[in-house]
Each structure stands twice: as C-alpha cells, then as structure tokens.
Design a protein around this motif. Structure first.
Motif, PDB file in Angstrom:
ATOM      1  N   VAL A  33       0.826  -1.215   0.000  1.00 28.00           N
ATOM      2  CA  VAL A  33       0.000   0.000   0.000  1.00 28.00           C
ATOM      3  C   VAL A  33       0.859   1.263   0.000  1.00 28.00           C
ATOM      4  N   TYR A  38      -0.158   5.405   0.316  1.00 29.27           N
ATOM      5  CA  TYR A  38      -0.890   5.350   1.585  1.00 29.27           C
ATOM      6  C   TYR A  38       0.090   5.442   2.745  1.00 29.27           C
ATOM      7  N   TRP A 100      -7.328  11.753   0.929  1.00 26.48           N
ATOM      8  CA  TRP A 100      -6.525  11.322   2.076  1.00 26.48           C
ATOM      9  C   TRP A 100      -6.407   9.818   2.026  1.00 26.48           C
ATOM     10  N   LYS A 101      -5.193   9.324   1.838  1.00 24.15           N
ATOM     11  CA  LYS A 101      -4.963   7.889   1.651  1.00 24.15           C
ATOM     12  C   LYS A 101      -4.096   7.382   2.791  1.00 24.15           C
ATOM     13  N   VAL A 102      -4.685   6.524   3.636  1.00 21.88           N
ATOM     14  CA  VAL A 102      -3.988   6.067   4.838  1.00 21.88           C
ATOM     15  C   VAL A 102      -4.183   4.565   5.032  1.00 21.88           C
ATOM     16  N   TRP A 103      -3.245   3.971   5.792  1.00 22.93           N
ATOM     17  CA  TRP A 103      -3.394   2.578   6.183  1.00 22.93           C
ATOM     18  C   TRP A 103      -3.261   2.473   7.689  1.00 22.93           C
ATOM     19  N   TYR A 104      -3.810   1.385   8.231  1.00 27.89           N
ATOM     20  CA  TYR A 104      -3.768   1.208   9.682  1.00 27.89           C
ATOM     21  C   TYR A 104      -3.497  -0.254  10.029  1.00 27.89           C
ATOM     22  N   ILE A 127      -6.971  -0.121   4.690  1.00 29.18           N
ATOM     23  CA  ILE A 127      -6.710   1.203   4.132  1.00 29.18           C
ATOM     24  C   ILE A 127      -8.030   1.955   3.980  1.00 29.18           C
ATOM     25  N   GLU A 128      -7.925   3.270   4.000  1.00 31.88           N
ATOM     26  CA  GLU A 128      -9.069   4.153   3.722  1.00 31.88           C
ATOM     27  C   GLU A 128      -8.596   5.251   2.775  1.00 31.88           C
ATOM     28  N   ALA A 129      -9.421   5.538   1.782  1.00 31.77           N
ATOM     29  CA  ALA A 129      -9.153   6.627   0.838  1.00 31.77           C
ATOM     30  C   ALA A 129     -10.366   7.546   0.864  1.00 31.77           C
ATOM     31  N   VAL A 141      -8.398   0.391  -4.538  1.00 32.89           N
ATOM     32  CA  VAL A 141      -8.449  -0.197  -3.200  1.00 32.89           C
ATOM     33  C   VAL A 141      -8.620  -1.716  -3.279  1.00 32.89           C
ATOM     34  N   GLY A 301     -12.724   1.882   1.412  1.00 32.77           N
ATOM     35  CA  GLY A 301     -11.635   1.213   2.114  1.00 32.77           C
ATOM     36  C   GLY A 301     -11.932  -0.247   2.352  1.00 32.77           C
TER      37      GLY A 301
END
Length: 418
Positions: A33, A38, A100-104, A127-129, A141, A301
């Motif tokens: 990712v 991300y 906003w592209k993030v991973w957790y 992930i969330e976009a 995604v 996501g």
C-alpha cells in the motif's frame, strides 16, 4: 500459592517464532500500500461510543458486540470494533488534504463467541481513501487488497462483488425487501425474524441456512440500481477486468455494517472451509463522514483480519515461521566481556547477532546457539583471547571451522554470510 492468570477468553498471546509471521505480513502490507501513496495513521483504541453507533443501530456490532464502558469522568466510551469509523472521525477532526490515503494496523474488540480465526480481540490491517467519489479509486483499493494477498502467498482467492447503490437506492430497496420478507416471515429462521421489518438487510446478510434458503429468492438491489449507481458499478467491474482480477457478482453481499454505498466486496480463501473462509472485505461509504459531523466526503476502504489470513496461509503453506532471525551466535567461555563487545559490534554493522548469558559452559551455549537458528557460531575461549582471534563454526553447513583475527571478524563474517 499465588493465583495463576491466563489470557482472557477470546484473546491469545502471540509468541516467537509465530510473531515473526505477523511481522512479515505487516511488512508486506506496508510495502504494497505504501507504493500507492498510503501513509500510516494511528488513532485511539477507544472512542466516544457515538462514533461507533454511526455504524448502524441494526448491526450486531452495535447492538450486542461492542465493549463499552464509562470512564472515571463518566464519559461513555467503546473499544474499537472495526477500523473505518475512527479513521473517518480523525479525518473530520484534522481536515487533511484530499484525497486522504492512509493505512492502519489495529486491534479490534467484539464480544462474540470465539471461533477459528476470530477472537474477541482480533487484529486488522486496512486502508481508507477519503475525499473522492471516483469509481477508479474503488478499483485501486480492491486491487491493493488483492495484491497484498498475493504478496503473502495466498493463491486460491475468490472475489465477491456487489453494489449497494446510492443512499436513495438503498432506502428504496430496504423498504421493498421488508415487504417481501414480511410475506415469507414464517419461512426464515426465528432468530432473524426480529430484523425483517426494521433492519431487512441484516436478514439478507444472515448465515443461517434456513434464512439463506429464503433470501436466495429475494428481490435483488442490483436489479434496481439508478443510472448513476449502475454507471459507477460498471466502471468498477471494467477496471477489475482490465487489471486481470477475477470476480463474480453476489447480490446477497451487503456486508455487516450500515454505512456502505455503491461498491461492496469480500475476498475468500479457497484453502479454508466455506463457513469461515472470508479473509477481508470492504466497500464505499460516501455518507459516513457527514454522519459523524464532518463535511461531505466520499470514502472507500477495506479491512482484513490478520488471524484469518494466517489460517489461510497455514492451509497453503505460506508465511512459514522464520526460525533464522539471528544470523550469528557468539559463544564466549572466557569471561564474557569479549563476547559482549563483539555482539554489539556485529549488530551495529548490520549483522543479526545474539549471545548467551550467565557464564554457561561451552556445551550449554552451543545448545542455545543451535536453537537460535543462527548460521554461524563465533567461539571465544582462553586460546582465542590470548591469540586475539575468533573461531567461526558453521551450524547449518558441513564446512570446516576457521579462525579470524579479531579486527577482521566483522568483515570476515559478512563475507561468509554473503
């Protein structure tokens, strides 16, 4: 005798070498990712309970499964049951540039009966976009989730795909489905009947055989999509085809949470039994940011359960534990000081090294060296100390041991390992 404690029901300790598989999985996820832009987001493990109530009052997560409590300030809080809501709350609070592209990577908590690959404390990557309604972002995604599974060695995957349409499409379908279920109420499982009128999509999501036998005949949302929703879904499907990602349409796939709009999907691992083969899924949630008090911001996501992925990896012989994390083991029977200093010198030079403690005998230290998985043992005794040398013994290969001058040990070990 003092009381002996164990991990609470539905939780477990993850110890080495198994934890090495977790590290490899998370590293593969971050790599896949990260190449798509991300970045890691960390949010609190608990939130105001209102954050998670927005998941939908009709969901089992909200009604029965959340761990909620009041703190010493009488604030009503809940442990995170899934990853998306906290990320969207953070988006609303901090107002980052979109998309906003993030991973957790997060533990999640649900009070449910433990089962294979599902624990009361389980762990997800996802992930969330947020900030774009483009269907090509749905494709991105889904493709990243697909590529992540491939990166950890899962080969027998299937992808189920559906569309929940626009919010108006969903509301209209829910009313139609409620009426249809009302006419078949006696045919569905008794445990699902309470949902039929108020939360009909929960009935469609039921895994109970009696209910599923009925819902296979239910009207399908996908047959009544608006033009906007049909175009969005068509673009997603054509994008997946272009990327060579096989999928099939499953009109009963509504996922377990009420915030989804448009595309929903779920990946299953063919190596697992059908009843417990889901390894992750996601969807688009274009109204969630607004329902949490933020400005309108479409999002998409997925979340994937680590424990379930590892079960699938076990079934396919992938992500095997790495027992060779230590490359070199230093054995010192001449007081320990030389071994201590050499171990740190090796580590600082980028060589994974360990040593024994407590002044053990040569035999005892060699047993520890063998268990460590190291390829080489570096021996320091009185003779080596006097000659300013170190003896290198191969632990995994039939090769003669050699002596290296002490100033040349690090470079010599690197050459041997290479």
């Amino acid at each position: 005798m003092a009381e002996s404690f164990q991990a609470p029901k539905g939780t477990r300790d993850v110890l080495p070498p198994e934890s090495g598989r977790w590290q490899a999985l998370v590293a593969a996820f971050a790599r896949v990712v990260g190449r798509a832009g991300y970045g890691l987001v960390q949010s609190p493990m608990f939130e105001d309970i209102g954050v998670f109530r927005r998941l939908g009052e009709g969901t089992e997560v909200v009604r029965k499964e959340m761990y909620d409590f009041r703190d010493k300030g009488d604030r009503h809080l809940a442990l995170r049951p899934e990853g998306t809501a906290s990320v969207v709350r953070a988006f609303n609070q901090h107002r980052p540039t979109v998309p906003w592209k993030v991973w957790y990577l997060t533990p999640c908590f649900r009070y449910e009966e433990p089962q294979a690959g599902r624990f009361r404390q389980h762990h997800q990557v996802g992930i969330e976009a947020i900030g774009s309604a483009d269907p090509d972002l749905d494709v991105e995604v889904i493709a990243l989730q697909h590529d992540f599974y491939r990166a950890v060695g899962l080969g027998t995957l299937s992808l189920r795909l559906n569309s929940m349409g626009t919010p108006a499409d969903r509301r209209a379908y829910a009313a139609r489905l409620a009426g249809w279920l009302g006419e078949r109420i006696d045919d569905i499982d008794e445990a699902d009947r309470a949902n039929a009128a108020e939360f009909p999509l929960r009935v469609l999501d039921s895994k109970r055989e009696r209910t599923r036998a009925v819902t296979t005949e239910a009207p399908k949302l996908i047959d009544g999509l608006s033009g906007e929703a049909a175009d969005h879904f068509g673009r997603v499907r054509s994008g997946l085809d272009a990327l060579g990602i096989a999928h099939h349409i499953d009109p009963t796939l509504v996922r377990g949470l009420d915030y989804y709009t448009h595309t929903t999907w779920e990946f299953a691992a063919g190596a697992l039994s059908t009843a417990q083969n889901a390894v992750g899924g996601g969807g688009r949630y274009d109204g969630l940011a607004e329902s949490l008090g933020g400005r309108p911001a479409p999002g998409v996501g997925f979340g994937a359960g680590i424990e379930r992925i590892l079960l699938a990896a076990d079934a396919e012989g992938a992500l095997t534990p790495d027992t060779g994390a230590v490359e070199v083991f230093v054995v010192d029977v001449a007081g320990g000081e030389a071994g201590r200093d050499l171990t740190f010198e090796l580590r600082r030079a980028g060589v994974a090294a360990d040593r024994a403690f407590d002044g053990r005998s040569m035999k005892a230290q060699m047993k520890v060296a063998d268990r460590s998985g190291a390829r080489l043992a570096l021996l320091i005794g009185d003779d080596e100390l006097a000659a300013d040398t170190v003896t290198v013994r191969h632990l995994r290969a039939d090769q003669p041991q050699v002596a290296l001058l002490r100033p040349e040990v690090v470079e010599g070990v690197r050459r041997i390992l290479d």
